[in-house]
Write a protein that holds these residues in place. Structure first.
Motif, PDB file in Angstrom:
ATOM      1  N   TYR A 107     148.499 103.275  12.266  1.00 42.72           N
ATOM      2  CA  TYR A 107     148.094 102.223  13.177  1.00 42.72           C
ATOM      3  C   TYR A 107     148.584 100.743  12.738  1.00 42.72           C
ATOM      4  CZ  TYR A 107     145.225 104.996  16.154  1.00 42.72           C
ATOM      5  OH  TYR A 107     144.890 106.021  17.188  1.00 42.72           O
ATOM      6  N   TRP A 131     153.399  97.540  27.306  1.00 45.35           N
ATOM      7  CA  TRP A 131     154.722  96.841  26.533  1.00 45.35           C
ATOM      8  C   TRP A 131     155.869  97.668  26.776  1.00 45.35           C
ATOM      9  CZ3 TRP A 131     154.815  91.608  25.908  1.00 45.35           C
ATOM     10  CH2 TRP A 131     153.755  91.087  25.943  1.00 45.35           C
ATOM     11  N   ARG A 157     142.003  92.859  18.878  1.00 46.12           N
ATOM     12  CA  ARG A 157     142.835  91.774  18.870  1.00 46.12           C
ATOM     13  C   ARG A 157     143.523  91.638  20.055  1.00 46.12           C
ATOM     14  NH1 ARG A 157     146.013  92.695  13.460  1.00 46.12           N
ATOM     15  NH2 ARG A 157     143.918  92.768  12.575  1.00 46.12           N
ATOM     16  N   LYS A 158     143.842  92.553  20.823  1.00 48.83           N
ATOM     17  CA  LYS A 158     144.709  92.875  21.986  1.00 48.83           C
ATOM     18  C   LYS A 158     144.357  91.789  23.064  1.00 48.83           C
ATOM     19  CE  LYS A 158     142.434  96.656  24.044  1.00 48.83           C
ATOM     20  NZ  LYS A 158     142.473  98.284  24.383  1.00 48.83           N
ATOM     21  N   TRP A 159     142.995  91.482  23.164  1.00 51.76           N
ATOM     22  CA  TRP A 159     142.452  90.476  24.108  1.00 51.76           C
ATOM     23  C   TRP A 159     142.273  89.224  23.914  1.00 51.76           C
ATOM     24  CZ3 TRP A 159     141.779  93.251  28.340  1.00 51.76           C
ATOM     25  CH2 TRP A 159     141.390  94.682  28.293  1.00 51.76           C
ATOM     26  N   PHE A 170     156.952  98.180  16.814  1.00 55.67           N
ATOM     27  CA  PHE A 170     156.412  97.220  16.198  1.00 55.67           C
ATOM     28  C   PHE A 170     156.449  97.022  14.783  1.00 55.67           C
ATOM     29  CE2 PHE A 170     153.742  97.915  20.035  1.00 55.67           C
ATOM     30  CZ  PHE A 170     154.279  96.839  20.924  1.00 55.67           C
ATOM     31  N   PHE A 204     135.027  93.838  22.653  1.00 58.04           N
ATOM     32  CA  PHE A 204     134.786  93.694  24.021  1.00 58.04           C
ATOM     33  C   PHE A 204     134.100  94.965  24.700  1.00 58.04           C
ATOM     34  CE2 PHE A 204     136.939  96.194  27.608  1.00 58.04           C
ATOM     35  CZ  PHE A 204     137.520  96.883  27.004  1.00 58.04           C
ATOM     36  N   ASP A 205     133.642  95.877  23.744  1.00 60.84           N
ATOM     37  CA  ASP A 205     133.016  97.159  24.423  1.00 60.84           C
ATOM     38  C   ASP A 205     131.870  96.830  24.906  1.00 60.84           C
ATOM     39  OD1 ASP A 205     133.242  99.814  24.919  1.00 60.84           O
ATOM     40  OD2 ASP A 205     133.036 100.370  22.978  1.00 60.84           O
ATOM     41  N   VAL A 224     147.684  96.785  30.863  1.00 57.12           N
ATOM     42  CA  VAL A 224     149.097  95.962  30.557  1.00 57.12           C
ATOM     43  C   VAL A 224     149.806  96.904  29.580  1.00 57.12           C
ATOM     44  CG1 VAL A 224     149.980  94.027  29.410  1.00 57.12           C
ATOM     45  CG2 VAL A 224     148.065  93.813  30.659  1.00 57.12           C
ATOM     46  N   ALA A 253     151.235  92.055  17.845  1.00 54.31           N
ATOM     47  CA  ALA A 253     152.100  92.637  17.325  1.00 54.31           C
ATOM     48  C   ALA A 253     153.484  92.151  17.475  1.00 54.31           C
ATOM     49  CB  ALA A 253     152.353  94.010  18.336  1.00 54.31           C
ATOM     50  N   ASP A 305     136.360  98.029  19.830  1.00 58.30           N
ATOM     51  CA  ASP A 305     136.789  96.934  20.276  1.00 58.30           C
ATOM     52  C   ASP A 305     135.594  95.792  20.691  1.00 58.30           C
ATOM     53  OD1 ASP A 305     137.920  94.866  21.848  1.00 58.30           O
ATOM     54  OD2 ASP A 305     139.707  96.310  22.482  1.00 58.30           O
ATOM     55  N   GLY A 327     151.994  93.433  22.758  1.00 58.97           N
ATOM     56  CA  GLY A 327     150.563  94.233  22.773  1.00 58.97           C
ATOM     57  C   GLY A 327     149.471  93.499  23.276  1.00 58.97           C
ATOM     58  N   SER A 328     149.511  92.374  23.639  1.00 63.12           N
ATOM     59  CA  SER A 328     148.663  91.720  24.565  1.00 63.12           C
ATOM     60  C   SER A 328     148.122  92.676  25.587  1.00 63.12           C
ATOM     61  CB  SER A 328     148.838  90.332  24.963  1.00 63.12           C
ATOM     62  OG  SER A 328     147.681  89.884  25.405  1.00 63.12           O
ATOM     63  N   ALA A 329     146.664  92.569  25.846  1.00 67.37           N
ATOM     64  CA  ALA A 329     146.204  93.262  26.874  1.00 67.37           C
ATOM     65  C   ALA A 329     145.589  92.494  27.899  1.00 67.37           C
ATOM     66  CB  ALA A 329     145.060  94.075  26.645  1.00 67.37           C
ATOM     67  N   HIS A 347     143.734  96.454  16.688  1.00 69.65           N
ATOM     68  CA  HIS A 347     144.406  96.024  17.974  1.00 69.65           C
ATOM     69  C   HIS A 347     143.288  96.463  18.975  1.00 69.65           C
ATOM     70  CE1 HIS A 347     147.667  95.893  20.746  1.00 69.65           C
ATOM     71  NE2 HIS A 347     147.185  96.904  21.133  1.00 69.65           N
ATOM     72  N   SER A 348     142.691  97.651  18.836  1.00 69.78           N
ATOM     73  CA  SER A 348     141.579  98.229  19.765  1.00 69.78           C
ATOM     74  C   SER A 348     140.476  98.568  19.005  1.00 69.78           C
ATOM     75  CB  SER A 348     142.020  99.264  20.748  1.00 69.78           C
ATOM     76  OG  SER A 348     141.326  99.488  21.708  1.00 69.78           O
ATOM     77  N   ASN A 349     140.092  99.704  19.180  1.00 66.74           N
ATOM     78  CA  ASN A 349     138.946 100.214  18.232  1.00 66.74           C
ATOM     79  C   ASN A 349     139.300 100.151  16.893  1.00 66.74           C
ATOM     80  OD1 ASN A 349     137.256 100.536  20.624  1.00 66.74           O
ATOM     81  ND2 ASN A 349     138.004 102.715  20.648  1.00 66.74           N
ATOM     82  N   ALA A 362     138.096 100.416  25.904  1.00 68.48           N
ATOM     83  CA  ALA A 362     137.799 100.356  24.231  1.00 68.48           C
ATOM     84  C   ALA A 362     138.328 101.511  23.654  1.00 68.48           C
ATOM     85  CB  ALA A 362     136.538 100.240  24.252  1.00 68.48           C
ATOM     86  N   ASP A 363     139.565 101.711  23.406  1.00 65.64           N
ATOM     87  CA  ASP A 363     140.214 103.285  23.176  1.00 65.64           C
ATOM     88  C   ASP A 363     140.679 103.088  21.819  1.00 65.64           C
ATOM     89  OD1 ASP A 363     142.719 101.679  23.385  1.00 65.64           O
ATOM     90  OD2 ASP A 363     142.666 101.776  25.449  1.00 65.64           O
ATOM     91  N   ASP A 364     141.155 104.222  21.584  1.00 65.70           N
ATOM     92  CA  ASP A 364     141.694 104.832  20.220  1.00 65.70           C
ATOM     93  C   ASP A 364     143.263 104.512  20.302  1.00 65.70           C
ATOM     94  OD1 ASP A 364     139.366 104.711  18.912  1.00 65.70           O
ATOM     95  OD2 ASP A 364     139.116 106.984  19.361  1.00 65.70           O
ATOM     96  N   LEU A 365     143.799 104.174  21.351  1.00 63.95           N
ATOM     97  CA  LEU A 365     145.224 103.787  21.519  1.00 63.95           C
ATOM     98  C   LEU A 365     145.793 102.998  20.292  1.00 63.95           C
ATOM     99  CD1 LEU A 365     146.057 103.363  25.180  1.00 63.95           C
ATOM    100  CD2 LEU A 365     146.527 105.521  23.984  1.00 63.95           C
ATOM    101  N   PRO A 366     146.986 103.506  19.563  1.00 62.87           N
ATOM    102  CA  PRO A 366     147.653 102.338  18.611  1.00 62.87           C
ATOM    103  C   PRO A 366     148.353 101.360  19.524  1.00 62.87           C
ATOM    104  CG  PRO A 366     148.775 104.526  18.714  1.00 62.87           C
ATOM    105  CD  PRO A 366     147.651 104.663  19.475  1.00 62.87           C
TER     106      PRO A 366
END
Lengths: 180, 683
Positions: free
Chosen positions: B426, A151, B315-317, A46, B274-275, A149, A55, B272, B325-327, B398-400, A103-107
């Motif tokens: 990130y 990508w 942001r992903k939600w 990205f 939504f947590d 999801v 992204a 995030d 990147g959308s979840a 994007h997430s946390n 609610a994770d720390d994934l980039p």
């Protein structure tokens, strides 16, 4: 698909059975990586910095869609790993799904790595440190069974689990069932 | 559940001519049964009148529900009615059959009866009952109890309520942050934490509805609903369906005070959005992971909650499923039926939005269309004029969001990643700190003439404690305390604001075990030599050997470095297996077994707890299975500041906090037993 292009190198290298499997790992390391397979970087996924509304894929990622690529990264240590797949990231991440869910720390740049269809019941043991995987790149939205999801995906071949013979897998599964 | 009911005949009666035939033919067990009665009660589950599990404010809304099981697969439930204190509840009873959409252990001919948005005004303990009729005429009645806690006539009405929620922040996390940020001299704290200066402190019991060890969902909702939820569930009681959004609801503090007093809601987190903790103030779901539906409900039910400020990551939600990147996805979304009363009554009874399976929705744009100003980074956040900002949405990750240590390293241009800084890796180099977010939230919410409820969460105190990443949760606790300074200053200035600082639970069983006996340079040498004989026995200073670790604070309010000589040491009582080298985890040590460590891309981050620090070879055997440290059942501290603070002294249940907050908004009263009774006073 040439087998040499589709394998995890020493995926079992640092598992709890490291000593037992050391010869297997050493054997796997002796095989030189094919240099003709292009290397894809996580930083190619990205545009950076991230946009304010999500992204944006880079041309470098999109033009590799459908091609066999190499990708180096860290296997995410999941509290609830699924069989037949694992997540690869540019930096080590542990996911406490029980406490934190998504609610994770994934980039944003992470890849779902799939084993061969014949190995979907394989539980890939967590492997510490960088690993390199080779597989066919797939880019685009996919909703997994659990709702997550992805990508970017990488489909490995059947020889990707070289070094994970039935004996090793049985030991791993035993260790999972009988946590010490 | 059937057998427990039969053990308590006063709570269960069967009538009807057919019942006699059934008894004659099949014995005493043949009769419809009630396998679940909601709100939960000991009266129903064990036959004991106490403790009363479900408690509500006068007028606080909740759903009544019962799972009804015919005594034969060929039979069905034809009707159900609820009563409270023997008086029929005058509301529509929705009947859902379990031919589909129920848990696997529920028979297909079971029926779930629900009445939405009920309330009771009269204080005291009430008995409620359900009576169901089977198609052969048999009936079954089961009863439970609930309590309505009175709102007393008090003094000052608190205008604003601020809940500072340090996720996973137990006593050790607080003490550790104090030692690092303030330092000690000859046994005295040199500079206390802001939370240390709060005049009242109590202890909180944190158990959830189904465990002594809570997770963050019921940990939060207990404070803002007055009721126990199951782990992983927020704002709802458990049920027997598979739909995570149809559970019996409980009105939140935000909803109650928005409906009765017009207060607004602000939610600020480093996680995030939504947590569980932020969602546990505004969203009703039994699946804390249903991110698509959760963020939709934030927006769509803002008229119920008064949501005015929402800041954090995630942001992903918010971007459509078509955006990379959308979840967003259908599996994490919801839509209520327009025709099936089981969920249609949620819309009718609560005035809630029906939801929609709309993964392609651009929620971010919808927030903006609803009047929310959007800040994707600190620069934009800073540029917003709060005097002209009605509502605020901040999505900084994007997430946390990245943790305080990495954000501060980013601001200091301190490289911990291959590309430079973690925040660059990130792709999010301009994230605000929690105190900056809090300042802006207060400035926006201050315009609310009826006041507000604001929850500010230090989320990664918990997340980094799971990782047993000592320095990262220490700095996140310091970051959290800096936000507490801001709300304390706001409360001091306004005089009408009650602030509580607490946690939802403790995480990791963290313990400050002492201090290092060596310099950091020597520690690195010992790490290279490895083994417990070096890393533990030559380093860990206990008792007087620990001394008083002294960290030097930079102008930005955070330690210049966490790798000081004679550092603070932390152990973990709820740990998984891990290797420990007692140093800040900024990069993994090179592993000779790994052939690719010199390859691209980002090869210098710490791996998981068991993976990092491995060169030190000091293996700490875990007491819990798995890969991470876990929450504990240990009581946690709560500190309070402002009018109504005295209510929070003592040892209290987490659900007690809700009633104390609501009482303060109704009018401050002193707790009943605050002072010793006068001699001769009647008991």
């Amino acid at each position: 698909m040439p087998l040499k292009n589709l394998r995890i190198t020493c995926v079992f290298a640092a598992c709890a059975l490291g000593a037992l499997l050391a010869p297997v790992c050493a054997l796997a390391q002796q095989t030189d990586a094919p240099t003709e397979t292009p290397l894809l970087r996580f930083t190619d996924f990205f545009k950076l910095p991230m946009g304010s509304r999500g992204a944006e894929m880079t041309p470098a990622l999109l033009r590799r869609d459908g091609q066999t690529v190499r990708l180096s990264g860290y296997m995410v240590q999941q509290e609830r790993p699924a069989t037949g797949r694992f997540i690869l990231t540019p930096r080590p991440v542990r996911m406490s799904e029980h406490a934190d869910g998504d609610a994770d720390d994934l980039p944003a740049a992470w890849a779902m790595v799939y084993l061969d269809a014949s190995q979907q019941d394989f539980a890939v043991p967590y492997t510490r440190g960088l690993i390199e995987v080779r597989g066919v790149l797939s880019v685009g939205r996919l909703e997994e069974q659990d709702g997550r999801v992805s990508w970017v995906r990488l489909q490995l071949g059947s020889d990707a689990t070289r070094g994970m013979n039935a004996f090793e897998i049985a030991n791993y599964l035993h260790a999972q069932k009988h946590l010490h | 559940m059937i057998h427990t009911l039969l053990k308590n005949p006063p709570m269960l009666s069967r009538t009807g001519a057919a019942a006699c035939l059934a008894l004659a033919s099949f014995g005493a067990l043949a009769a419809p049964t009630v396998s679940r009665l909601t709100p939960p009660s000991e009266l129903f589950s064990s036959g004991n009148a106490g403790p009363v599990i479900a408690r509500f404010l006068p007028g606080q809304r909740f759903d009544l529900q019962a799972t009804l099981r015919p005594d034969d697969a060929a039979k069905s439930i034809t009707a159900a009615r609820f009563s409270i204190d023997g008086r029929a509840v005058d509301a529509h009873v929705a009947l859902k059959t379990c031919t589909s959409g129920c848990q696997g252990n529920v028979p297909a001919n079971a029926t779930i009866a629900t009445v939405r948005a009920v309330s009771v005004n009269k204080p005291g303990i009430h008995t409620f009952s359900v009576t169901a009729t089977q198609d052969d005429g048999q009936t079954v009645t089961a009863s439970g109890n609930l309590e309505v806690i009175p709102l007393l006539t008090g003094g000052q009405k608190v205008k604003n309520i601020i809940i500072m929620l340090g996720d996973g922040m137990g006593a050790a996390q607080r003490t550790g942050a104090r030692i690092v940020a303030g330092g000690y001299a000859q046994g005295k704290a040199i500079k206390p934490l802001a939370m240390d200066t709060f005049p009242v402190t109590g202890m909180v019991k944190t158990a959830s509805l189904n465990s002594v060890v809570t997770d963050s969902s019921p940990g939060m909702t207990a404070y803002v609903s007055g009721n126990k939820n199951n782990n992983n569930e927020e704002g709802v009681f458990p049920d027997d369906t598979t739909d995570p959004f149809d559970n019996p609801r409980i009105e939140y503090l935000s909803e109650y005070l928005h409906r009765t007093q017009g207060k607004a809601l602000g939610l600020v987190t480093t996680a995030d959005v939504f947590d569980a903790t932020p969602a546990g103030n505004a969203v009703h779901s039994s699946n804390r992971g249903a991110g698509t539906g959760i963020v939709d409900q934030f927006l769509d039910d803002r008229n119920l909650t008064g949501l005015t400020v929402l800041m954090g990551g995630g942001r992903k939600w918010f971007v459509p499923a078509s955006t990379p990147g959308s979840a967003r996805g259908d599996k994490t979304d919801y839509a209520f039926s327009a025709t099936d009363a089981h969920t249609a009554d949620i819309v009718k009874g609560w005035g809630a939005a029906p939801g929609r399976m709309d993964k392609d929705r651009d929620v971010l744009s919808d927030f903006q269309a609803a009047g929310f100003s959007y800040a994707p980074d600190k620069t934009t956040l800073d540029s917003l004029n709060p005097g002209k900002t009605e509502k605020l949405l901040g999505l900084f990750a994007h997430s946390n969001m990245n943790v305080a240590l990495d954000k501060i390293d980013g601001r200091r241009n301190k490289a911990r990643g291959v590309t430079g800084r973690v925040v660059d890796d990130y792709g999010l180099p301009d994230q605000p700190m929690l105190d900056e977010m809090t300042d802006k939230a207060l400035a926006v919410l201050e315009r609310q003439k009826n006041g507000f409820v604001l929850m500010v969460e230090g989320a990664s105190i918990d997340k980094q404690a799971h990782n047993m990443d000592t320095e990262r949760w220490l700095l996140d606790t310091i970051e959290f305390d800096r936000a507490i300074q801001r709300v304390q200053a706001f409360a001091a200035q306004h005089g009408d604001t009650l602030v509580i600082v607490t946690a939802d639970h403790e995480c990791s069983g963290a313990a400050l075990i002492g201090g290092s006996r060596v310099t950091d340079a020597r520690l690195q040498e010992l790490v290279r030599e490895g083994g417990s004989a070096n890393i533990r026995d030559k380093v860990v200073g206990i008792y007087e050997q620990a001394g008083f670790p002294k960290y030097k604070m930079a102008a930005d309010g955070y330690p210049e470095t966490t790798d000081i000589d004679y550092r603070l040491l932390v152990g973990y009582g709820a740990n998984s297996d891990r290797y420990e080298d007692l140093r800040t985890n900024d990069r993994p040590l090179q592993d000779s077994q790994q052939p690719f460590v010199k390859k691209e891309p980002l090869s210098i981050y710490p791996a998981t707890p068991a993976a990092r620090d491995v060169d030190g070879k000091f293996m700490v055997t875990g007491q819990v299975p798995g890969e991470s440290a876990v929450h504990t059942a240990t009581d946690i501290p709560l500190s309070a500041y402002g009018p109504g603070a005295w209510s929070f002294t003592g040892v209290q249940d987490n659900t007690d906090v809700f009633f104390k907050l609501a009482q303060a908004a109704h009018g401050v009263v002193l707790p009943a037993n605050l002072f010793a009774p006068q001699r001769g006073a009647k008991k």
